[in-house]
Scaffold this active site. Structure first.
Site, PDB file in Angstrom:
ATOM      1  N   LYS A 187      -3.013  -4.427 -13.379  1.00 50.24           N
ATOM      2  CA  LYS A 187      -4.171  -4.415 -12.488  1.00 50.24           C
ATOM      3  C   LYS A 187      -3.995  -3.385 -11.380  1.00 50.24           C
ATOM      4  O   LYS A 187      -2.906  -3.248 -10.815  1.00 50.24           O
ATOM      5  CB  LYS A 187      -4.377  -5.802 -11.867  1.00 50.24           C
ATOM      6  CG  LYS A 187      -4.868  -6.810 -12.882  1.00 50.24           C
ATOM      7  CD  LYS A 187      -5.582  -7.958 -12.281  1.00 50.24           C
ATOM      8  CE  LYS A 187      -4.716  -8.963 -11.595  1.00 50.24           C
ATOM      9  NZ  LYS A 187      -5.402 -10.269 -11.470  1.00 50.24           N
ATOM     10  N   THR A 217      16.116  -1.546   3.099  1.00 49.95           N
ATOM     11  CA  THR A 217      15.436  -1.149   4.348  1.00 49.95           C
ATOM     12  C   THR A 217      14.139  -1.929   4.569  1.00 49.95           C
ATOM     13  O   THR A 217      13.415  -1.671   5.518  1.00 49.95           O
ATOM     14  CB  THR A 217      15.089   0.360   4.303  1.00 49.95           C
ATOM     15  OG1 THR A 217      14.330   0.607   3.094  1.00 49.95           O
ATOM     16  CG2 THR A 217      16.342   1.210   4.308  1.00 49.95           C
TER      17      THR A 217
HETATM   18  N1  LIG Z   1      -1.714  -5.074  -9.000  1.00 50.94           N
HETATM   19  C1  LIG Z   1      -1.224  -6.300  -8.999  1.00 50.94           C
HETATM   20  O1  LIG Z   1      -1.141  -6.994 -10.016  1.00 50.94           O
HETATM   21  C2  LIG Z   1      -0.727  -6.864  -7.696  1.00 50.94           C
HETATM   22  C3  LIG Z   1       0.072  -8.006  -7.707  1.00 50.94           C
HETATM   23  C4  LIG Z   1       0.509  -8.520  -6.473  1.00 50.94           C
HETATM   24  C5  LIG Z   1       0.142  -7.911  -5.297  1.00 50.94           C
HETATM   25  N2  LIG Z   1      -0.643  -6.806  -5.347  1.00 50.94           N
HETATM   26  C6  LIG Z   1      -1.061  -6.142  -4.123  1.00 50.94           C
HETATM   27  O2  LIG Z   1       0.091  -5.701  -3.393  1.00 50.94           O
HETATM   28  C7  LIG Z   1      -0.270  -5.551  -2.014  1.00 50.94           C
HETATM   29  C8  LIG Z   1       0.893  -5.988  -1.152  1.00 50.94           C
HETATM   30  O3  LIG Z   1       2.002  -5.174  -1.504  1.00 50.94           O
HETATM   31  P1  LIG Z   1       3.153  -4.862  -0.417  1.00 50.94           P
HETATM   32  O4  LIG Z   1       3.479  -6.098   0.314  1.00 50.94           O
HETATM   33  O5  LIG Z   1       4.215  -4.158  -1.132  1.00 50.94           O
HETATM   34  O6  LIG Z   1       2.360  -3.924   0.613  1.00 50.94           O
HETATM   35  P2  LIG Z   1       2.560  -2.438   1.124  1.00 50.94           P
HETATM   36  O7  LIG Z   1       2.474  -1.474   0.008  1.00 50.94           O
HETATM   37  O8  LIG Z   1       1.600  -2.297   2.245  1.00 50.94           O
HETATM   38  O9  LIG Z   1       4.081  -2.357   1.715  1.00 50.94           O
HETATM   39  C9  LIG Z   1       4.426  -3.207   2.774  1.00 50.94           C
HETATM   40  C10 LIG Z   1       5.046  -2.424   3.957  1.00 50.94           C
HETATM   41  O10 LIG Z   1       6.391  -2.059   3.605  1.00 50.94           O
HETATM   42  C11 LIG Z   1       6.605  -0.671   3.859  1.00 50.94           C
HETATM   43  N3  LIG Z   1       7.614  -0.278   2.898  1.00 50.94           N
HETATM   44  C12 LIG Z   1       7.452  -0.101   1.570  1.00 50.94           C
HETATM   45  N4  LIG Z   1       8.645   0.078   0.976  1.00 50.94           N
HETATM   46  C13 LIG Z   1       9.598   0.028   1.966  1.00 50.94           C
HETATM   47  C14 LIG Z   1      11.006   0.127   1.986  1.00 50.94           C
HETATM   48  N5  LIG Z   1      11.719   0.277   0.877  1.00 50.94           N
HETATM   49  N6  LIG Z   1      11.629   0.040   3.177  1.00 50.94           N
HETATM   50  C15 LIG Z   1      10.920  -0.144   4.317  1.00 50.94           C
HETATM   51  N7  LIG Z   1       9.578  -0.271   4.367  1.00 50.94           N
HETATM   52  C16 LIG Z   1       8.926  -0.188   3.187  1.00 50.94           C
HETATM   53  C17 LIG Z   1       5.244  -0.047   3.694  1.00 50.94           C
HETATM   54  O11 LIG Z   1       5.151   1.167   4.414  1.00 50.94           O
HETATM   55  C18 LIG Z   1       4.348  -1.125   4.295  1.00 50.94           C
HETATM   56  O12 LIG Z   1       4.337  -0.979   5.704  1.00 50.94           O
HETATM   57  C19 LIG Z   1      -1.542  -6.360  -1.815  1.00 50.94           C
HETATM   58  O13 LIG Z   1      -2.615  -5.505  -1.560  1.00 50.94           O
HETATM   59  C20 LIG Z   1      -1.743  -7.073  -3.150  1.00 50.94           C
HETATM   60  O14 LIG Z   1      -3.116  -7.217  -3.466  1.00 50.94           O
HETATM   61  C21 LIG Z   1      -1.092  -6.273  -6.509  1.00 50.94           C
HETATM   62  O1  LIG Z   2      -2.147 -10.591  -6.273  1.00 54.74           O
HETATM   63  C1  LIG Z   2      -2.069 -10.465  -7.482  1.00 54.74           C
HETATM   64  C2  LIG Z   2      -2.865  -9.446  -8.212  1.00 54.74           C
HETATM   65  O2  LIG Z   2      -3.619  -8.661  -7.325  1.00 54.74           O
HETATM   66  C3  LIG Z   2      -1.155 -11.353  -8.261  1.00 54.74           C
HETATM   67  O3  LIG Z   2      -0.089 -11.762  -7.402  1.00 54.74           O
HETATM   68  C4  LIG Z   2      -1.826 -12.631  -8.700  1.00 54.74           C
HETATM   69  O4  LIG Z   2      -0.867 -13.379  -9.416  1.00 54.74           O
HETATM   70  C5  LIG Z   2      -2.956 -12.566  -9.637  1.00 54.74           C
HETATM   71  O5  LIG Z   2      -3.060 -11.418 -10.333  1.00 54.74           O
HETATM   72  C6  LIG Z   2      -4.235 -13.126  -9.080  1.00 54.74           C
HETATM   73  O6  LIG Z   2      -5.110 -13.209 -10.143  1.00 54.74           O
HETATM   74  C7  LIG Z   2      -4.925 -12.326  -8.010  1.00 54.74           C
HETATM   75  O7  LIG Z   2      -5.430 -11.201  -8.632  1.00 54.74           O
HETATM   76  P1  LIG Z   2      -6.794 -10.470  -8.178  1.00 54.74           P
HETATM   77  O8  LIG Z   2      -7.764 -10.740  -9.268  1.00 54.74           O
HETATM   78  O9  LIG Z   2      -7.231 -11.027  -6.849  1.00 54.74           O
HETATM   79  O10 LIG Z   2      -6.370  -9.050  -8.064  1.00 54.74           O
END
Ligand SMILES: NC(=O)c1ccc[n+]([C@@H]2O[C@H](COP(=O)([O-])OP(=O)(O)OC[C@H]3O[C@@H](n4cnc5c(N)ncnc54)[C@H](O)[C@@H]3O)[C@@H](O)[C@H]2O)c1
Ligand SMILES: O=C(CO)[C@@H](O)[C@H](O)[C@H](O)[C@H](O)COP(=O)(O)O
Ligand SMILES: [Zn+2]
Length: 415
Positions: A187, A217
Site C-alpha cells: 500500500k 538513531t
Molecule cells: N503503507 C503501509 O502499509 C503502511 C503501514 C503502516 C504505516 N504506514 C504509514 O507510515 C507512517 C508512519 O511512519 P513513520 O512513523 O516511519 O513516520 P515518518 O516517516 O514520519 O518517520 C518518523 C520520524 O523519524 C525520522 N526518522 C526516520 N528515520 C530515522 C532514523 N533512522 N533516525 C532518526 N530519525 C529518523 C523522520 O525524519 C521522522 O521525523 C504513517 O503515515 C502510516 O500511515 C503505512
Molecule cells: O497503517 C497501515 C497501513 O496504512 C497498517 O498498519 C494497517 O495494518 C492496515 O493496513 C490498515 O488497514 C490501515 O490501512 P489504511 O487502509 O488506512 O491505509
C-alpha cells in the site's frame, strides 16, 4: 464481417494475452465473440502477478555491501539512481550515502524531503515527481531508491506508481514502523482533505532492504510508535509476541530494539512474518475483514484530528486500548487480560487514552471507517490475547460506555 487481425493470431499462438475472434465454441471463453455474430460486449480478463523481496540487510550503505546495487545491469554502463531521502535521515546518514554512491561510481541525485504526517500530501509527492522528471529516469532499469520512514516510503511508492504509470522502486526503511509494517506490504498513499491515507495505490516495490542499524538513531518515541504496530499483530494473532512484550517492553524501547538481542530479533521476525501471513493472501484487500485493520478503526480520525500531536502508532495504541475495553465488556477477554494489555502499552510508553475520544468523534470515526470498509464495520476485536473476531454491531452507546470506562481507568500515560 469482423476484421480479422493476423497479428492477433500470432500473439495468441505465442501465448501473449489478446482478445481473438474464435471460430470454434471450444475456443470461446468468456467475452470472446464468434465470427460474424453481432458484437455487443467484450469481457477482458487478465491477471498480473506480483512478487517482491524483503530481506534483512544490516549496514546497507557500508562500502563493501553490494546488496543495494544488485539490480545494476553491468551492460548498462555507469548505473544511474535517483534517491529520495528523508531530511532527518539525510542529516544523519547523507554523507555516508553519498560516499557509498561515489565509491561505486553511481551517477546519482538525492531528493531530500521532509517527512512527518503533515508532509504526507500531494505537494510533497509532486516534488518527488519533479525530481523524477529532472533526473530523467529511464522507465524500467533505474529503480528509484526511497530511504526513510513510513511517510516517505508511502509517498515514494505513490509517486512511482503514478510516474509513467509504474516506475520501479526499492525501499530502505529507516524507522521501526517502516521495518515491520510500512515497507512490508504494497500500500502507498497520502493524506488528503484531512483524511488519512485517502489517496493511494497498491504498488509493490521491487525490493525492500531492512537495515536495523538505522534504529540506533531513532528517537525513543518513534521506537514506541513502531512497537504499537507490532503489538497489533501480537493482540490479534500472536500470543508469543505478546509474551515478548510482557517480558521486555521497556528494554525494547530504552535500547532501541538492541536488547535483549535474541528477543528483539525474534520480535522483528515474528512481526514481519505475521504481517505477511495476513497480507499475501489478500494483497489488494478484496476481503475487507482484515485482522491487520485492528487498531485502525478509530485511529485514522484520531490521528488526523490530533495532527501532529499523535503519531500513527500512538493513535493505533489509543484505538487498541479502547477496543480492548470494548472486547472485555463483550466478554471476549477478561479483566486480567485487559490489565495486562494496558500495562504493556504503558511499558511501551504508548498512550491509551486521548481527549478526542468523545462519543461524537468516535461515532464519526466509525462511520468513516464503515465507508472505508464498504458499508460494514468489520471491526476486529481481540479474543483473549492472540486471536480475533469481527463485529458489525457496535453502537454509539456502547462506544461511549467503553470510552468512559477507559477514561475512568486513567490509563493515560505521560511520556
Ligand atoms: N503503507 C503501509 O502499509 C503502511 C503501514 C503502516 C504505516 N504506514 C504509514 O507510515 C507512517 C508512519 O511512519 P513513520 O512513523 O516511519 O513516520 P515518518 O516517516 O514520519 O518517520 C518518523 C520520524 O523519524 C525520522 N526518522 C526516520 N528515520 C530515522 C532514523 N533512522 N533516525 C532518526 N530519525 C529518523 C523522520 O525524519 C521522522 O521525523 C504513517 O503515515 C502510516 O500511515 C503505512
Ligand atoms: O497503517 C497501515 C497501513 O496504512 C497498517 O498498519 C494497517 O495494518 C492496515 O493496513 C490498515 O488497514 C490501515 O490501512 P489504511 O487502509 O488506512 O491505509
Ligand atoms: Zn498502521
Amino acid at each position: 464481417m469482423f476484421p480479422f487481425d493476423e497479428q492477433a493470431i500470432g500473439r495468441h499462438q505465442r501465448g501473449e494475452q489478446s482478445v481473438l475472434p474464435t471460430t470454434h465454441p471450444s475456443e470461446q471463453s468468456a467475452g470472446l465473440f464468434a465470427l460474424g455474430a453481432p458484437v455487443t460486449h467484450w469481457a477482458v480478463k487478465a491477471t498480473q502477478s506480483v512478487s517482491y523481496e524483503i530481506q534483512l540487510c544490516d549496514d546497507v550503505f557500508a562500502l563493501d555491501n553490494l546488496t543495494l546495487l544488485e539490480d545494476v545491469t553491468p551492460a548498462g554502463g555507469r548505473p544511474r539512481r535517483l534517491l529520495v531521502v528523508d531530511a532527518n535521515v539525510d542529516r544523519l546518514y547523507g554523507a555516508r550515502i553519498r560516499a557509498y554512491l561515489e565509491h561505486h561510481d553511481v551517477i546519482h541525485r538525492i531528493c531530500v524531503i521532509d517527512s512527518g504526517e503533515t508532509a504526507k500530501a500531494m505537494d510533497t509527492t509532486l516534488r518527488i515527481i519533479d525530481a523524477l522528471d529532472d533526473f530523467g529516469i529511464d522507465r524500467r532499469r533505474e529503480p528509484v531508491i526511497g530511504v526513510g520512514g513510513g511517510v516517505l516510503l508511502d509517498m515514494v511508492g505513490f509517486a512511482c506508481g503514478m510516474y509513467r504509470r509504474a516506475t520501479p522502486y526499492v525501499r530502505v526503511p529507516t524507522t521501526l514502523i517502516g521495518l515491520v509494517d510500512a515497507a512490508v506490504g504494497i500500500k502507498t498513499g497520502i493524506n488528503n482533505n484531512g483524511h488519512k491515507n485517502r489517496l493511494g495505490s497498491y504498488f509493490a516495490a521491487d525490493r525492500t532492504l531492512l537495515d536495523r542499524t538505522f534504529l540506533g538513531t531513532l528517537p525513543h518515541r518513534h521506537v514506541s510508535n513502531g512497537l504499537a504496530e507490532v503489538l497489533k499483530i501480537a493482540l490479534i494473532k500472536d500470543g508469543r509476541l505478546f509474551e515478548l512484550f510482557a517480558q521486555h517492553a521497556g528494554q525494547f524501547v530504552t535500547t532501541r530494539m538492541q536488547h535483549p538481542a535474541d528477543a528483539a530479533t525474534e520480535l522483528l521476525e515474528r512481526a514481519i512474518q505475521g504481517m505477511l501471513e495476513e497480507l499475501q493472501p489478500n494483497l489488494w484487500e478484496k476481503v475487507l475483514e482484515r485482522v491487520v485493520d485492528y487498531g485502525h478503526t478509530f485511529s485514522p480520525t484520531l490521528e488526523m484530528h490530533a495532527l501532529p500531536e499523535l503519531l500513527h502508532g500512538e493513535a493505533v495504541s489509543v484505538d487498541m486500548a479502547l477496543t480492548t475495553v470494548l472486547a472485555e465488556r463483550r466478554g471476549l477477554l477478561d479483566a486480567g487480560q485487559r490489565r495486562e494489555i494496558l500495562a504493556v502499552m504503558a511499558a511501551l510508553r504508548l498512550p491509551t487514552w486521548h481527549p478526542l475520544c468523545t462519543p461524537d468523534t468516535l461515532g464519526r470515526a466509525l462511520r468513516d471507517t464503515v465507508r472505508h470498509r464498504d458499508g460494514q464495520q468489520r471491526l476486529p476485536l481481540p479474543i483473549g490475547i492472540g486471536s480475533a473476531t469481527f463485529v458489525n454491531d457496535v453502537t454509539d452507546a456502547e462506544l461511549a460506555e467503553a470510552a468512559r470506562a477507559l477514561a475512568e481507568a486513567r490509563f493515560e500515560v505521560t511520556r
